[in-house]
Design a protein around this motif. Structure first.
Motif, PDB file in Angstrom:
ATOM      1  N   UNK A 249     -35.175  31.213  26.158  1.00 42.45           N
ATOM      2  CA  UNK A 249     -34.651  32.579  26.103  1.00 42.45           C
ATOM      3  C   UNK A 249     -33.135  32.612  26.248  1.00 42.45           C
ATOM      4  N   UNK A 250     -32.589  31.804  27.169  1.00 36.90           N
ATOM      5  CA  UNK A 250     -31.142  31.773  27.347  1.00 36.90           C
ATOM      6  C   UNK A 250     -30.442  31.296  26.086  1.00 36.90           C
ATOM      7  N   UNK A 251     -31.036  30.324  25.401  1.00 37.11           N
ATOM      8  CA  UNK A 251     -30.450  29.819  24.156  1.00 37.11           C
ATOM      9  C   UNK A 251     -30.481  30.895  23.076  1.00 37.11           C
ATOM     10  N   UNK A 252     -31.581  31.641  22.983  1.00 39.68           N
ATOM     11  CA  UNK A 252     -31.632  32.740  22.018  1.00 39.68           C
ATOM     12  C   UNK A 252     -30.543  33.766  22.300  1.00 39.68           C
ATOM     13  N   UNK A 253     -30.346  34.099  23.567  1.00 41.10           N
ATOM     14  CA  UNK A 253     -29.278  35.050  23.910  1.00 41.10           C
ATOM     15  C   UNK A 253     -27.904  34.481  23.551  1.00 41.10           C
ATOM     16  N   UNK A 254     -27.763  33.171  23.729  1.00 38.44           N
ATOM     17  CA  UNK A 254     -26.498  32.518  23.359  1.00 38.44           C
ATOM     18  C   UNK A 254     -26.279  32.596  21.853  1.00 38.44           C
ATOM     19  N   UNK A 255     -27.306  32.384  21.053  1.00 33.03           N
ATOM     20  CA  UNK A 255     -27.164  32.501  19.599  1.00 33.03           C
ATOM     21  C   UNK A 255     -26.767  33.927  19.211  1.00 33.03           C
ATOM     22  N   UNK A 256     -27.314  34.914  19.922  1.00 28.12           N
ATOM     23  CA  UNK A 256     -26.947  36.301  19.650  1.00 28.12           C
ATOM     24  C   UNK A 256     -25.466  36.535  19.949  1.00 28.12           C
ATOM     25  N   UNK A 257     -24.966  35.998  21.056  1.00 29.32           N
ATOM     26  CA  UNK A 257     -23.555  36.178  21.406  1.00 29.32           C
ATOM     27  C   UNK A 257     -22.645  35.452  20.410  1.00 29.32           C
ATOM     28  N   UNK A 258     -23.041  34.221  20.059  1.00 33.50           N
ATOM     29  CA  UNK A 258     -22.227  33.438  19.122  1.00 33.50           C
ATOM     30  C   UNK A 258     -22.083  34.157  17.795  1.00 33.50           C
ATOM     31  N   UNK A 259     -23.199  34.680  17.271  1.00 33.82           N
ATOM     32  CA  UNK A 259     -23.146  35.349  15.970  1.00 33.82           C
ATOM     33  C   UNK A 259     -22.432  36.693  16.065  1.00 33.82           C
ATOM     34  N   UNK A 260     -22.704  37.461  17.118  1.00 27.93           N
ATOM     35  CA  UNK A 260     -22.065  38.769  17.253  1.00 27.93           C
ATOM     36  C   UNK A 260     -20.547  38.627  17.395  1.00 27.93           C
ATOM     37  N   UNK A 261     -20.093  37.659  18.177  1.00 24.93           N
ATOM     38  CA  UNK A 261     -18.650  37.470  18.391  1.00 24.93           C
ATOM     39  C   UNK A 261     -17.931  37.076  17.123  1.00 24.93           C
ATOM     40  N   UNK A 262     -18.644  36.525  16.159  1.00 24.79           N
ATOM     41  CA  UNK A 262     -18.016  36.036  14.930  1.00 24.79           C
ATOM     42  C   UNK A 262     -18.432  36.850  13.708  1.00 24.79           C
ATOM     43  N   UNK A 263     -19.061  38.002  13.940  1.00 27.67           N
ATOM     44  CA  UNK A 263     -19.491  38.904  12.866  1.00 27.67           C
ATOM     45  C   UNK A 263     -20.385  38.198  11.851  1.00 27.67           C
ATOM     46  N   UNK A 264     -21.302  37.385  12.367  1.00 31.54           N
ATOM     47  CA  UNK A 264     -22.285  36.699  11.536  1.00 31.54           C
ATOM     48  C   UNK A 264     -23.636  37.367  11.761  1.00 31.54           C
ATOM     49  N   UNK A 265     -24.232  37.980  10.749  1.00 27.43           N
ATOM     50  CA  UNK A 265     -25.540  38.607  10.931  1.00 27.43           C
ATOM     51  C   UNK A 265     -26.597  37.595  11.405  1.00 27.43           C
ATOM     52  N   UNK A 266     -27.386  38.009  12.393  1.00 27.89           N
ATOM     53  CA  UNK A 266     -28.465  37.167  12.919  1.00 27.89           C
ATOM     54  C   UNK A 266     -29.788  37.633  12.320  1.00 27.89           C
ATOM     55  N   UNK A 267     -30.462  36.730  11.616  1.00 25.33           N
ATOM     56  CA  UNK A 267     -31.770  36.991  11.008  1.00 25.33           C
ATOM     57  C   UNK A 267     -32.825  36.272  11.840  1.00 25.33           C
ATOM     58  N   UNK A 268     -33.831  36.990  12.303  1.00 29.27           N
ATOM     59  CA  UNK A 268     -34.934  36.365  13.026  1.00 29.27           C
ATOM     60  C   UNK A 268     -36.194  36.448  12.167  1.00 29.27           C
ATOM     61  N   UNK A 269     -36.765  35.294  11.893  1.00 30.96           N
ATOM     62  CA  UNK A 269     -37.989  35.198  11.090  1.00 30.96           C
ATOM     63  C   UNK A 269     -39.181  35.386  12.025  1.00 30.96           C
ATOM     64  N   UNK A 270     -39.826  36.551  11.930  1.00 32.12           N
ATOM     65  CA  UNK A 270     -40.999  36.873  12.764  1.00 32.12           C
ATOM     66  C   UNK A 270     -42.277  36.905  11.923  1.00 32.12           C
ATOM     67  N   UNK A 271     -42.272  36.181  10.804  1.00 33.83           N
ATOM     68  CA  UNK A 271     -43.430  36.208   9.911  1.00 33.83           C
ATOM     69  C   UNK A 271     -44.697  35.769  10.643  1.00 33.83           C
ATOM     70  N   UNK A 272     -44.615  34.685  11.415  1.00 37.32           N
ATOM     71  CA  UNK A 272     -45.810  34.186  12.095  1.00 37.32           C
ATOM     72  C   UNK A 272     -45.881  34.612  13.560  1.00 37.32           C
ATOM     73  N   UNK A 273     -44.742  34.915  14.164  1.00 34.33           N
ATOM     74  CA  UNK A 273     -44.713  35.219  15.595  1.00 34.33           C
ATOM     75  C   UNK A 273     -44.938  36.687  15.904  1.00 34.33           C
TER      76      UNK A 273
END
Length: 484
Positions: A249-273
């Motif tokens: 969970x902490x790593x997922x939050x880190x990916x969100x911060x990394x992408x948001x700080x650099x204006x990179x859209x974050x796509x989460x694939x929830x097809x199976x989950x």
């Protein structure tokens, strides 16, 4: 409450697999159908190779074959059947549409069924995404929705590169496959996905996840990394085909911060989950992450083909007709999907999946104590994986034993002989995967675990150990291949 159904007894015939002889007479029409399938269908068929059954009836967890054998289905259409086969609320929703005279094919026109589906779906979305989200109805499969998501962020940002992760699986069309773990010669930068058992940095745990995140930051911030600012990052909160690996969970939050700080859209694939599979309605809810784009399919159609993306309005840069599909208006799937989403939400099946899944994981870990071939048991909710290994083949430098794909295949076959359908996955097809419906009862869970334990013991007794590590060949891809 989940619908209760009796656990079927395993008939004596289920103790041995029945395969067609050359004349196709051994199992009557059952064998003839299998023979004709092998003759007529392409070499690309997957599940049919390792699961030689001919389903003719199904209800909940149970499938009955043309030869009269009954099975407990822990594949669930590769995670599609959140409520199992032919759930009454799904059948009722489909019958109502058929009896109403409503058009079944409408392209992307507005309909009451679409409006009801969108309203129900938006009521489940995480965080602030539902406040003003946009929805794009795609082609019928999850891979079509992945293609739409990648095209969307490239259109919105004017950039072309993508960030994806080792071990990822996003589908089988060209763009989706390019973002998956086995791709070559593509415009995708591959990032390390954190793993506890087979950590790419050899440390695991929080330290391994921290190193993976720092590597991602370094690539994006180092002007000499060779990686320009990408159009987006696509990630699975739990890698399914990659081996049932939950992201910390902490790593997922880190990916969100990394992408948001650099204006990179974050796509989460929830097809199976998605739709309660991992113990929350959407897997990102475990970490509290709200992505910019969510890719949804499988269970959202209530067992029928349906795929969508939902995304933040500032990304809605489409021109009219910029992304289309003849079958994006599947009315029966929208009705079945609405009924499924509402049933999961109203009956708190996500919470039930979390509770029951934790119990199953605990029991499987207890089983592992008596079986050295079980290297790791992991998962979230009712998305569970058991990685099988060969302890005898471990070399002096191996932090964990090497995977045992032949043993995993033997376990799958022994499960089938005992009336239990399971899938294989993972990097080396050495992970036995359990994806039972969310309506699984305690009694059924016990039956599944009993059959799996019996199959594991039988396969372990019969299995011939691998040759030494220096002589091991690369295992072929699992015949029960992925599905998006």
């Amino acid at each position: 409450m989940a619908v209760t159904e009796p656990v079927p007894a395993v008939p004596p015939a289920a103790r041995t697999q029945t395969r067609p002889d050359r004349r196709g007479h051994a199992g009557g029409d059952h064998e003839g159908i299998l023979r004709r399938q092998a003759q007529r269908e392409s070499a690309a068929r997957t599940y049919a190779r390792s699961l030689p059954i001919v389903p003719v009836r199904a209800r909940g967890l149970t499938i009955e074959g043309a030869d009269g054998r009954r099975y407990l289905d822990c594949l669930s259409g590769a995670g599609t059947l959140a409520l199992g086969h032919n759930h009454p609320v799904v059948l009722e929703a489909v019958r109502k549409v058929l009896d109403s005279g409503a058009p079944l094919h409408v392209l992307d026109l507005a309909t009451p069924l679409k409006d009801a589906f969108t309203t129900e779906l938006f009521a489940t979305l995480p965080g602030t995404l539902a406040d003003d989200a946009r929805i794009q109805f795609c082609g019928p499969a999850g891979t079509d929705a992945v293609e739409a998501a990648l095209k969307l962020v490239r259109t919105a940002t004017g950039r072309s590169g993508l960030l994806a992760f080792s071990g990822a699986y996003h589908g089988m069309t060209a763009g989706a496959l390019a973002a998956s773990g086995g791709a070559t010669d593509v415009r995708v930068t591959r990032l390390p996905y954190p793993q506890q058992y087979r950590c790419p940095f050899g440390v695991g745990g929080e330290r391994g996840a921290e190193l993976a995140a720092r590597w991602t930051e370094s690539l994006l911030d180092d002007p000499k990394s060779g990686v320009t600012t990408p159009a987006g990052m696509i990630v699975e909160a739990v890698q399914g085909e990659g081996g049932v690996i939950p992201a910390p969970d902490d790593w997922m939050r880190r990916m969100r911060r990394i992408t948001a700080d650099r204006s990179v859209p974050l796509i989460v694939d929830e097809v199976q989950t998605g739709v309660g599979r991992t113990g929350t309605f959407w897997a990102v809810e475990h970490s509290g992450v709200v992505p910019d784009v969510m890719v949804l399919s499988k269970a959202i159609g209530g067992s029928l083909p349906l795929a969508v993306i939902v995304y933040r309005p500032e990304l809605d840069a489409w021109e009219p007709g910029a992304h289309a599909g003849t079958f994006r208006g599947n009315q029966l799937a929208m009705a079945a999907g609405t009924a499924t989403l509402a049933y999961v939400r109203e009956n708190k099946l996500a919470e039930r999946a979390g509770t029951l899944g934790a119990r199953i994981l605990g029991q499987l870990r207890g089983l592992a104590a008596d079986h050295p071939c079980v290297g790791d048991v992991r998962g979230r909710g009712l998305m569970i994986g058991v990685e099988l290994v060969d302890p005898e083949a471990a070399g002096p430098d191996d932090t964990v034993p090497p995977p045992a794909p032949a043993l995993a295949l033997a376990v799958q076959q022994e499960c089938l002989a005992r009336g239990l359908i399971v899938e294989l996955g993972g990097r080396h097809s050495a992970v036995v995967r359990l994806l039972p419906p969310l309506t699984l009862t305690d009694e059924q869970a016990t039956a599944v675990l009993d059959r799996f334990a019996d199959a594991l013991a039988a396969a372990e007794r019969a299995h011939t150990p691998h040759p030494p590590a220096s002589h091991r060949a690369t295992a072929p891809r699992n015949a029960s291949g992925p599905s998006h």
